[in-house]
Design an enzyme around this catalytic site. Sequence first.
Site, short mmCIF file in Angstrom:
data_model
loop_
_atom_site.label_atom_id
_atom_site.label_comp_id
_atom_site.label_asym_id
_atom_site.label_seq_id
_atom_site.Cartn_x
_atom_site.Cartn_y
_atom_site.Cartn_z
N ASP A 17 0.51 -1.09 0.15
CA ASP A 17 0.02 0.04 0.29
C ASP A 17 0.79 1.45 -0.07
OD1 ASP A 17 -2.29 1.64 0.37
OD2 ASP A 17 -1.48 1.77 2.06
N GLU A 54 1.71 0.28 -4.92
CA GLU A 54 0.57 1.42 -5.01
C GLU A 54 1.67 2.64 -5.22
OE1 GLU A 54 -3.26 3.60 -3.86
OE2 GLU A 54 -1.61 2.26 -2.19
#
EC number: 2.4.1.18
Length: 790
Positions: free
Chosen positions: A462, A510
């Site tokens: 993330d 990400e």
Amino acid sequence: MTVNVQFRFRSGLPSTEFDNVRLRGSWDEHGRHSNNWTSVPMRRSHDEDGYEVFIADVSFPDAGIGTNFRWGIELDRPDTPNLWAIAAELDDETLSRRERAFDLQRDIAPQTYYLTWIGRLGANRVERSGAADGIRFSVWAPNAKEVSLVLADPAIGYIADDGTGTVATIAMRRATDGFWIAETGDGGTLADFDGIVGTPYMYRVTKDDGSFAYRTDIWSLMQIGVGDFDPDGAIYHGSPAALDGPQSCSVVCDPKRAVLPSGQEVAAEAFWADEFVAGRPLPDRLENLVIYELHVGALGFGKPAPGTLDDAIAFVDHLSALGVNAVELLPIAEFESRANWGYGTSHFFAADQGAGGTDRLKMFVKACHQQGIAVILDVCYNHFDPDGERAQWAYDSNDHTRNIYYWYEGRPEDYADPRGGYIDNISTGWAPAFDEEAVRQLFISSAAFLVSVCHIDGFRLDQTSSIHQYPVLHADGRRADRAAAFGAKFLKQWTRTMRLIKPQLFLTAEDYSDWSAMTEPSLTGDGLGFDATWYGDFHHNLVEYHGGAQAQLLKNAGFGDERPLTMSSFAGALRTSARSKVVYNQSHDDCGNREGSARTAVIAVNFAPVVGETRKWAEARSRFAAAMTLLSAGTPMFFMGEEIGAQKPYRYDDFLDNRENILGEAKNGGAGLLSCYRDLIALSIREAAIRSRNIAIPLVHDENRVIAFHRWNDGEDFLVVGSLNDAPFDDGYWLHSERLGDALWEEVFNTDAQEYGGWNVGNGGAKIRATAGALNAVLPAAGVLVFRRL
């Protein structure tokens, strides 16, 4: 006279595929310092924890006492020789060398490189010859004055700030590296390992200022509680199940065994024996993946509580029928409260108990593998749980500068608010201390554990931009360049370790920095080592981005006024999709959680009620979006529910109130769209040309809302033609491309087919002759055609 030094390389895994492991160091064959490094074979063994270790002994002349020597490890893996196995760089932001060093001294301790710290911290089995295996508790608390292991009453599962709930207290002894240890035989209450499995425990930490606090084991494999209640230090007499995991007791677990739903325990080897099914292999290349993004908590339609891993296991048949070959779970490690996306992780080794825990995660992985579906976990390393009072926060000191898990710069008196020295990075918590090996190893070792014990096939990290690009000082927003540099060092160490352990892992991030190093090799180079990065601008150009300048094709088509669409901007996104990208028409962030965002079907008709003829247009444009994603040159992904035309928003704070009946809609109103998704996925996975990175876009017309692109590989060539025009081109549309040549092209797919809920406009599977690079084809409204060159 000589000084004998033992060198150890410990993986933290029971076994590896490492071969020909050798020590390399800055000495000659006589142990004298040399700039030409010498190689020494290492012998394979196992330590008392049952983990693989490689050992070599080297004799140095005592004339070299005081000399600084440098060393490292080199090894071979199947098909890959000469890998440098030191994953960590020097703790200097200006240096990227990967090596260890020591000053030669008499009675020098063994020099050990730990690839992971699995088994070093937490509650671990200790193998004992001729006796039952013992247990060792280890906790990292370098600033503590004293630490005690506290065993808790299992009927409560919580220890209050005044100690209520304690059944035994065992003093721990200080060891090296800031560790505190207690083991079998200490205090007369620690039994053998098997006798203490299932026992709840915490640590009573006397901090450097003399105050004390109860802390969970950050390396625990399980936290008690499947509920939301936090007693906040008060005396608790309720059910252990009602507790929120991050604040409750840790629990001793045996990772070598799995507990079945019946309560029966089986050895890990027996549990995994039927993991794979003949004829259903797992995908082995990122390019071959079609990823289904799944939030376990958003399953369980019709139930009041969030979904569980049992619901996810029951959902595997839907994934298999849909045809996807990879599922990506939103974070499943222990996090606060039940109704949560999971990005506030507190315990990185423990699968959230409310979702079912680690054994249920193993069962989900096995169920997927039996269907040929890889499992990718979303993990969050850019911040800690904001409610981390009994987890990472102030673990052994109340001094901000000694808050061991968090990055802090300067002194508290430097700032009007003492918290000013923490690092912000556009996430929901402060940044971890990536310059500390113990913090890096928390993330590295937990991922290695998930691979070795739970058989995870890959990870999505993330918001990695927060780790290496966004760090700023909380006090005034000044750039924190050292924090960013160590963030990049951490990411490289993490990917290098994963590549050494299991080279075929799928590693994605990400990351919106557009930094080319993100997808350059880390193990054999100086890149950050990811296979691909998420490509948000693909979604922004294809669907929407509130306030952005991107094409937002579906949003603008949804106005229904025949305005020109900037297909040319989307063409740029299609080209970029070939550059190691994960592309998606929808992700968890984009289905209503962001201003202006919503489900694809809703955006496609500008938030009009999705009923009647409007639904027909919503689904047609949704099929267009699915085809652009699944036929692009990137690795395609879509969020749960898109395949049945989900309409309810998916938001962080109210997803429970907006769950979609995916399985029910798959048999009813969503069946047509589902059928289109299924056939598109099959085409995407089946055809090597579609899964290649080859793409050329010969035709883009903004006013006509038409785009065409080629996908090819090894003599096979496909032409994909998409139209978002509000009317079909019934008389044909001339397509021009050199690749069309003088050849016959067969229509093999049409998103407007009647079985998908379309108007059935197209070429009926016809074979159409291209002449001199020109081809005339009937195009549907809001549809996509695929032609194969014959």
